[in-house]
Structure formats: C-alpha cells, structure tokens
Write an enzyme that holds these catalytic residues in place. Structure first.
Site, PDB file in Angstrom:
ATOM      1  N   GLY A  14       7.391  -3.771  -6.847  1.00 26.89           N
ATOM      2  CA  GLY A  14       7.346  -4.514  -8.105  1.00 26.89           C
ATOM      3  C   GLY A  14       8.671  -4.401  -8.854  1.00 26.89           C
ATOM      4  O   GLY A  14       9.181  -3.305  -9.046  1.00 26.89           O
ATOM      5  N   ALA A  68      -0.654   6.364  -9.860  1.00 24.69           N
ATOM      6  CA  ALA A  68      -0.354   5.845 -11.197  1.00 24.69           C
ATOM      7  C   ALA A  68       1.159   5.934 -11.383  1.00 24.69           C
ATOM      8  O   ALA A  68       1.662   6.641 -12.249  1.00 24.69           O
ATOM      9  CB  ALA A  68      -1.082   6.653 -12.267  1.00 24.69           C
ATOM     10  N   ILE A  69       1.865   5.227 -10.486  1.00 24.45           N
ATOM     11  CA  ILE A  69       3.330   5.260 -10.541  1.00 24.45           C
ATOM     12  C   ILE A  69       3.806   4.591 -11.838  1.00 24.45           C
ATOM     13  O   ILE A  69       4.795   5.008 -12.436  1.00 24.45           O
ATOM     14  CB  ILE A  69       3.946   4.512  -9.319  1.00 24.45           C
ATOM     15  N   LEU A  98       4.780   1.432 -11.969  1.00 27.92           N
ATOM     16  CA  LEU A  98       5.785   0.411 -11.618  1.00 27.92           C
ATOM     17  C   LEU A  98       7.218   0.804 -11.948  1.00 27.92           C
ATOM     18  O   LEU A  98       8.005  -0.015 -12.428  1.00 27.92           O
ATOM     19  CB  LEU A  98       5.420  -0.922 -12.261  1.00 27.92           C
ATOM     20  N   CYS A 118      -1.543  -5.075 -11.853  1.00 27.46           N
ATOM     21  CA  CYS A 118      -1.257  -3.644 -11.747  1.00 27.46           C
ATOM     22  C   CYS A 118      -2.105  -2.867 -12.751  1.00 27.46           C
ATOM     23  O   CYS A 118      -2.097  -3.166 -13.944  1.00 27.46           O
ATOM     24  CB  CYS A 118       0.212  -3.383 -11.997  1.00 27.46           C
ATOM     25  N   THR A 156      -5.048  -2.396  -6.174  1.00 30.02           N
ATOM     26  CA  THR A 156      -5.862  -1.175  -6.148  1.00 30.02           C
ATOM     27  C   THR A 156      -7.046  -1.241  -7.118  1.00 30.02           C
ATOM     28  O   THR A 156      -7.032  -1.996  -8.090  1.00 30.02           O
ATOM     29  CB  THR A 156      -4.987   0.031  -6.507  1.00 30.02           C
TER      30      THR A 156
HETATM   31  C1  FMN Z   1       2.012   4.054  -4.251  1.00 32.90           C
HETATM   32  C2  FMN Z   1       1.619   2.620  -4.423  1.00 32.90           C
HETATM   33  C3  FMN Z   1       2.443   1.753  -5.152  1.00 32.90           C
HETATM   34  C4  FMN Z   1       2.083   0.414  -5.328  1.00 32.90           C
HETATM   35  N1  FMN Z   1       2.931  -0.416  -6.017  1.00 32.90           N
HETATM   36  C5  FMN Z   1       2.611  -1.745  -6.142  1.00 32.90           C
HETATM   37  C6  FMN Z   1       3.523  -2.652  -6.778  1.00 32.90           C
HETATM   38  O1  FMN Z   1       4.638  -2.282  -7.175  1.00 32.90           O
HETATM   39  N2  FMN Z   1       3.127  -3.935  -6.924  1.00 32.90           N
HETATM   40  C7  FMN Z   1       1.909  -4.400  -6.429  1.00 32.90           C
HETATM   41  O2  FMN Z   1       1.607  -5.583  -6.580  1.00 32.90           O
HETATM   42  N3  FMN Z   1       1.065  -3.565  -5.783  1.00 32.90           N
HETATM   43  C8  FMN Z   1       1.379  -2.258  -5.634  1.00 32.90           C
HETATM   44  N4  FMN Z   1       0.531  -1.419  -4.948  1.00 32.90           N
HETATM   45  C9  FMN Z   1      -0.717  -1.971  -4.342  1.00 32.90           C
HETATM   46  C10 FMN Z   1      -0.549  -2.264  -2.851  1.00 32.90           C
HETATM   47  O3  FMN Z   1       0.472  -3.216  -2.594  1.00 32.90           O
HETATM   48  C11 FMN Z   1      -1.876  -2.755  -2.227  1.00 32.90           C
HETATM   49  O4  FMN Z   1      -2.274  -3.943  -2.887  1.00 32.90           O
HETATM   50  C12 FMN Z   1      -3.004  -1.737  -2.379  1.00 32.90           C
HETATM   51  O5  FMN Z   1      -2.510  -0.426  -2.200  1.00 32.90           O
HETATM   52  C13 FMN Z   1      -4.146  -1.984  -1.388  1.00 32.90           C
HETATM   53  O6  FMN Z   1      -3.705  -1.885  -0.035  1.00 32.90           O
HETATM   54  P1  FMN Z   1      -3.796  -0.508   0.817  1.00 32.90           P
HETATM   55  O7  FMN Z   1      -5.179   0.044   0.631  1.00 32.90           O
HETATM   56  O8  FMN Z   1      -3.495  -0.918   2.217  1.00 32.90           O
HETATM   57  O9  FMN Z   1      -2.747   0.401   0.269  1.00 32.90           O
HETATM   58  C14 FMN Z   1       0.866  -0.075  -4.757  1.00 32.90           C
HETATM   59  C15 FMN Z   1       0.046   0.799  -4.025  1.00 32.90           C
HETATM   60  C16 FMN Z   1       0.412   2.116  -3.840  1.00 32.90           C
HETATM   61  C17 FMN Z   1      -0.489   3.017  -3.017  1.00 32.90           C
END
Ligand code: FMN
Length: 319
Positions: A63, A87-88, A90, A147, A210
């Site tokens: 992001g 809970a980064i 972004l 997000c 998420t």
């Molecule tokens: C550490 C972390 C950082 C993430 N950062 C973003 C982000 O910057 N922008 C976004 O749209 N989704 C973000 N996501 C969500 C993921 O892109 C994805 O939609 C979500 O984790 C579900 O897929 P997964 O279960 O395969 O991880 C993040 C997820 C994780 C675990």
C-alpha cells in the site's frame, strides 16, 4: 463441435500437455493467474533473492500513500491458530519513493506491476491515481478502501456503497490504467459494495482483505497488539474468502482476483472454481517464500492431469 472436444467435458481449443495459463484482468495481461497479496511481498526486492520475479503473473506492491506513513506502534503482528493478525497501519515511504526507487528496480522484470493505493481522503486517492497514470512500469491500480488498521480513512470508504463509489469514480476520472477495487470482508453485504465499485468504473475487483480480530494475553491481561485490533489472514480465513468470491462472482461481470488463505495450488484452484480469474498469494509468502512459484507450477500440473487446455475454462465452474 469444437476442436479437440475433451473426454473430461471441457471444450478444448489447445493442448492440455501445454495448457494456456494466461489470464486478463482488465487490460492487464498476466502470463499465469498468480499475483501476490499487497503488503506480503514488499516491493519485491527481498523476494528477488528467492526466484526470478518474471515468473509471476503480476506483482502487487505494498500500500502506497502520497506522503510517507509511519504505521502503528509495536507489537504489530501476532500468530493465531491457522493464521496471523497484523496491524502494520500501512507504513510506507510514500509515492515519491515508489516512483524513484522501487519501480526502477521492478522494471527489470518482465511482469506487470499493480500499485496498491491508500489515502485519508477522496482527493488523496485521486491525486495518487493522477501521479501514477503515466509512470513507466505501472500496469494497474488496486484501490485499498478496505484496510482495517488505519484509524482515519480507508475502511470508512469501503464499508458503504456510497463511499466506495466516491473513491472509485474519483480514481477512474484521473487514470487510464486498469482499476481494481479491493474489497473488505468487514461489511454486512459485500455484493452491494462490489456492485457499487463496478458501477463507478472499476475494471476488476480483488477480495478479500483481512478480517478484523484481536488477541489477548491472559497472563498479562493485555492485548497482544498495540493497536488492540488487527487484520486476520492465512488459512483461517479461506472458507470466508471462498464464499465471498463465489457470491461476488455471481453478481458482477468483471474479472476477480481472489485471495485469503491460499497456501497451496489446491487452494488456488478452489478460488478459480469459485469464480476468481486470478489469485493472490499473501500470508503464505511469510511461511514459504517459494509459495507463489510452487502454486503456479501446481496450477499447471492440475490442468495437465485434468485435461484442461486453458486455465480460464475452469473459472466459475463449481457446482
Ligand atoms: C502483513 C500484512 C500486510 C498487508 N498489507 C496490505 C496492504 O498494504 N494493502 C492491502 O490492500 N492489503 C494488505 N494486506 C492484506 C493482504 O494483501 C491480503 O488481502 C490478506 O492478507 C488475505 O490474504 P492471505 O490470507 O493470503 O494473506 C496485508 C496483509 C498482511 C498479512
């Protein structure tokens, strides 16, 4: 009758020994249906140590906002049964750093780059879209209106059809790039939000982000995340994600990038059958850096052993 009518019932136009894996998401042509979940792959630099990034269908980067964002306090991540909470907030270095430092690195690979954009206001999203419109090496924008870990903006837009439409049309008005809207599962009716995004001009949808959750340390009697809540990802959310992809795919006629707990090629195939045209590998990248490549190979093997000459044939064929 089609050429090579298959014994498996699939209408074949090619040869299942060399199946076509190419898919199209808007105007983005992916050599295979596998991209990565934004925020789980950084900007590719670290992952390039493990394999040639050109093997991916597309790279979706972390992001990116107009100005650098600091993110939340630590701890920011915690492991949970079959998943993780993050809970980064972004954290990112902003669009100038993306354009001047990250994209030149990514341009050496033969792979479309999708930039995930985040803002505190509609104007910020619109400005990000305008800034990225003619930047070499950017194939598409993924609008993160979903997000869960940022207090202001972002989720506010993605939880109502009106908010979604406002952001999507503002972005649409400022870019000719393929626009993908990333949907939140933290809503009452994801189909309504999906329809609003498409109506407002989104070329494609990606889902799911998420799921909101929390974790508590009973001995310390404290929350495990400084932010209290975080976004749940990983295998724990796969059934929810699959159901949402299935529901949305029945309601819209734009391409879908499915994600949520995809760890293996079998998981990926399930998403394609449910209606995803492409899939994203997220949390799996932290567990196994080779996951995305293994999933590409596994999809190809599935096609070969099931007489599928074109991966697009199996999309939305579950019954
Ligand atoms: C550490 C972390 C950082 C993430 N950062 C973003 C982000 O910057 N922008 C976004 O749209 N989704 C973000 N996501 C969500 C993921 O892109 C994805 O939609 C979500 O984790 C579900 O897929 P997964 O279960 O395969 O991880 C993040 C997820 C994780 C675990």
């Amino acid at each position: 009758m089609g050429v090579n009518q298959g014994v498996s019932g699939f209408e074949r136009s090619g040869n299942p020994e060399t199946p076509n894996l190419e898919v199209e998401i808007g105007r983005i042509r992916m050599k295979n249906p596998v991209t990565v979940g934004s925020g789980t792959f950084g900007f590719g630099q670290e992952m390039a140590d493990f394999y040639d990034l050109s093997r991916l269908g597309a790279i979706t980067v972390k992001g990116t906002s107009l100005k650098p964002w600091l993110g939340n306090d630590y701890p920011r991540t915690v492991e949970t049964p079959s998943g993780m909470l993050n809970a980064i907030g972004l954290q990112n270095d902003g669009i100038d750093s993306l354009i001047n430092e990250k994209l030149p690195f990514l341009r050496q690979f033969d792979v479309p780059v999708i930039v995930n954009i985040v803002g505190h206001s509609v104007d910020e999203y619109a400005e990000l879209a305008a800034r990225l419109d003619n930047v070499e090496g950017v194939a598409g924008l993924e609008i993160n209106i979903s997000c869960p870990n940022v207090k202001q903006g972002c989720l506010v837009f993605g939880t109502t059809p009106e908010g979604t439409a406002e952001v999507v049309s503002a972005v649409r008005a400022r870019t000719g790039l393929t626009v993908i809207t990333k949907l939140s599962p933290n809503v009452g009716d994801i189909v309504t939000i999906a329809l609003a995004a498409v109506e407002a001009g989104s070329d494609a949808l990606s889902l799911i982000n998420t799921l909101l959750g929390t974790a508590i340390d009973p001995w310390q009697r404290r929350f495990r995340l400084a932010n209290i809540t975080g976004g749940l990802s990983g295998p724990a959310i796969k059934p929810v994600a699959l159901r949402m992809v299935y529901d949305v795919a029945r309601a819209v006629d734009v391409p879908i990038i499915g994600m949520g707990g995809i760890m293996t090629a079998t998981d990926a195939i399930e998403f394609l059958l449910a209606g995803a045209n492409a899939i994203a590998v997220g949390t799996a990248n932290f567990v196994n850096p080779m996951a995305a490549v293994e999933i590409i190979e596994g999809i190809e093997d599935y096609c070969k052993s099931n007489g599928v000459s074109d991966v697009n044939e199996i999309v939305k064929t579950v019954s």
